[in-house]
Design a protein around this motif. Structure first.
Motif, PDB file in Angstrom:
ATOM      1  N   UNK A  63       0.826  -1.203   0.000  1.00 13.37           N
ATOM      2  CA  UNK A  63       0.000   0.000   0.000  1.00 13.37           C
ATOM      3  C   UNK A  63       0.866   1.261   0.000  1.00 13.37           C
ATOM      4  N   UNK A  64       1.889   1.272   0.846  1.00 14.43           N
ATOM      5  CA  UNK A  64       2.760   2.445   0.962  1.00 14.43           C
ATOM      6  C   UNK A  64       3.613   2.643  -0.286  1.00 14.43           C
ATOM      7  N   UNK A  65       4.204   1.556  -0.780  1.00 14.39           N
ATOM      8  CA  UNK A  65       5.139   1.651  -1.901  1.00 14.39           C
ATOM      9  C   UNK A  65       4.456   1.948  -3.239  1.00 14.39           C
ATOM     10  N   UNK A  66       3.210   1.503  -3.387  1.00 15.82           N
ATOM     11  CA  UNK A  66       2.506   1.731  -4.659  1.00 15.82           C
ATOM     12  C   UNK A  66       1.573   2.932  -4.604  1.00 15.82           C
ATOM     13  N   UNK A  67       1.436   3.502  -3.417  1.00 19.69           N
ATOM     14  CA  UNK A  67       0.549   4.655  -3.228  1.00 19.69           C
ATOM     15  C   UNK A  67      -0.897   4.311  -3.579  1.00 19.69           C
ATOM     16  N   UNK A  68      -1.288   3.087  -3.246  1.00 14.23           N
ATOM     17  CA  UNK A  68      -2.670   2.645  -3.457  1.00 14.23           C
ATOM     18  C   UNK A  68      -3.348   2.436  -2.107  1.00 14.23           C
ATOM     19  N   UNK A  69      -4.670   2.457  -2.104  1.00 15.27           N
ATOM     20  CA  UNK A  69      -5.403   2.237  -0.859  1.00 15.27           C
ATOM     21  C   UNK A  69      -5.333   0.773  -0.448  1.00 15.27           C
ATOM     22  N   UNK A  70      -5.584   0.530   0.811  1.00 11.59           N
ATOM     23  CA  UNK A  70      -5.566  -0.845   1.312  1.00 11.59           C
ATOM     24  C   UNK A  70      -6.593  -1.703   0.582  1.00 11.59           C
ATOM     25  N   UNK A  71      -7.769  -1.151   0.345  1.00 11.02           N
ATOM     26  CA  UNK A  71      -8.816  -1.914  -0.344  1.00 11.02           C
ATOM     27  C   UNK A  71      -8.387  -2.249  -1.772  1.00 11.02           C
ATOM     28  N   UNK A  72      -7.676  -1.334  -2.427  1.00 10.38           N
ATOM     29  CA  UNK A  72      -7.203  -1.591  -3.789  1.00 10.38           C
ATOM     30  C   UNK A  72      -6.177  -2.708  -3.803  1.00 10.38           C
ATOM     31  N   UNK A  73      -5.273  -2.712  -2.820  1.00 10.70           N
ATOM     32  CA  UNK A  73      -4.250  -3.757  -2.736  1.00 10.70           C
ATOM     33  C   UNK A  73      -4.904  -5.120  -2.520  1.00 10.70           C
ATOM     34  N   UNK A  74      -5.827  -5.181  -1.556  1.00 12.14           N
ATOM     35  CA  UNK A  74      -6.501  -6.448  -1.258  1.00 12.14           C
ATOM     36  C   UNK A  74      -7.307  -6.926  -2.458  1.00 12.14           C
ATOM     37  N   UNK A  75      -8.001  -5.998  -3.103  1.00 11.78           N
ATOM     38  CA  UNK A  75      -8.800  -6.354  -4.284  1.00 11.78           C
ATOM     39  C   UNK A  75      -7.911  -6.873  -5.412  1.00 11.78           C
ATOM     40  N   UNK A  76      -6.732  -6.241  -5.593  1.00  7.15           N
ATOM     41  CA  UNK A  76      -5.801  -6.673  -6.647  1.00  7.15           C
ATOM     42  C   UNK A  76      -5.266  -8.070  -6.354  1.00  7.15           C
TER      43      UNK A  76
END
Length: 260
Positions: A63-76
């Motif tokens: 989440x931190x390294x890609x600058x994406x939200x937690x929900x986006x990371x989990x969904x991906x």
């Protein structure tokens, strides 16, 4: 988790096999993946090389390294698991409580890259200036092309390993053989530098470089052959790209720019 356990989870003997697996997956599934999923896949892929195919990256870290939200990371991650590229392996802490999940890439022999046609690749060479372009080295632009820019070639006759987007960009300006030669130039320029990802990741930049070369051709600023100019632009673009990738990776403390 000890080293022996980690090695038992390692699905690929070398990074090369891991790269081939991910490239094959992208060949079959990339159009269906969102920009966020592709960004997250890049990060997980990059951080799965110590034990090829095994990533220790936590959701919070991604989440931190890609600058994406937690929900986006989990969904991906859920998407990549559902499509059979990744699996989650649960871990247990020394106190017996559940630890973080380890992400492991899965092998799949049913998904593979198409076999490229066998051909000899020659480095584009600069030629001496000439008053009239040689038909073997210059894009074919008939009067209809120059006036309306609508005459195109049929992409069905081109090799399947040439990206469709590159064909779409170049088909109004080049013949079949010239599109193939132009893509060979892109492959040569790609091999010239040490980029992180396979060439498929950089098609957008290749297309933009091609457009710039066509513009230069129309403006009459190319004094030598078109493919040589295009190849030089690709090398410059790829060199700048690899520098950006190195600078973006905090694990690279030193880099030998003299070898760039």
């Amino acid at each position: 988790m000890n080293i022996e356990t980690l090695r038992s989870l390692q699905p690929f003997p070398t990074k090369k096999e891991l790269d081939l697996r991910v490239r094959a997956f992208l060949y079959h599934h990339k159009p269906a993946l969102s920009e966020g999923t592709l960004t997250i896949l890049k990060y997980i892929w990059r951080h799965s090389v110590k034990y090829p195919g095994v990533s220790f990256s936590k959701v919070e870290t991604i989440q931190t390294k890609t600058n994406k939200s937690r929900s986006t990371v989990i969904r991906a991650i859920n998407c990549l698991v559902k499509k059979g590229l990744l699996t989650r392996v649960p871990t247990t802490r020394p106190n017996g409580k559940r630890g973080v999940n380890i992400l492991v890439f899965l092998t799949d022999e049913t998904e593979s890259l198409p076999e490229p046609e066998q051909f000899e690749v020659e480095t584009p060479r600069e030629t001496t200036p000439i008053e009239k372009p040689s038909p073997d080295t210059e894009p074919v632009m008939n009067k209809h092309d120059q006036k309306n820019n609508t005459t195109t070639v049929n992409s069905d006759f081109l090799p399947s390993y040439i990206p469709h987007s590159f064909i779409s960009v170049s088909r109004s300006f080049l013949s079949h053989s010239e599109i193939l030669s132009a893509w060979k130039s892109a492959l040569l320029a790609y091999k010239y530098v040490n980029l992180t990802y396979p060439i498929e990741w950089y098609v957008e930049q290749i297309n933009q470089t091609f457009k710039q070369a066509i513009f230069a051709k129309r403006e009459g600023t190319i004094k030598k052959n078109f493919l040589g100019y295009f190849y030089g632009g690709l090398k410059q673009m790829f060199t700048q790209t690899v520098r950006k990738e190195v600078m973006a990776d905090s694990s690279n403390l030193y880099y030998d720019w003299l070898e760039d």
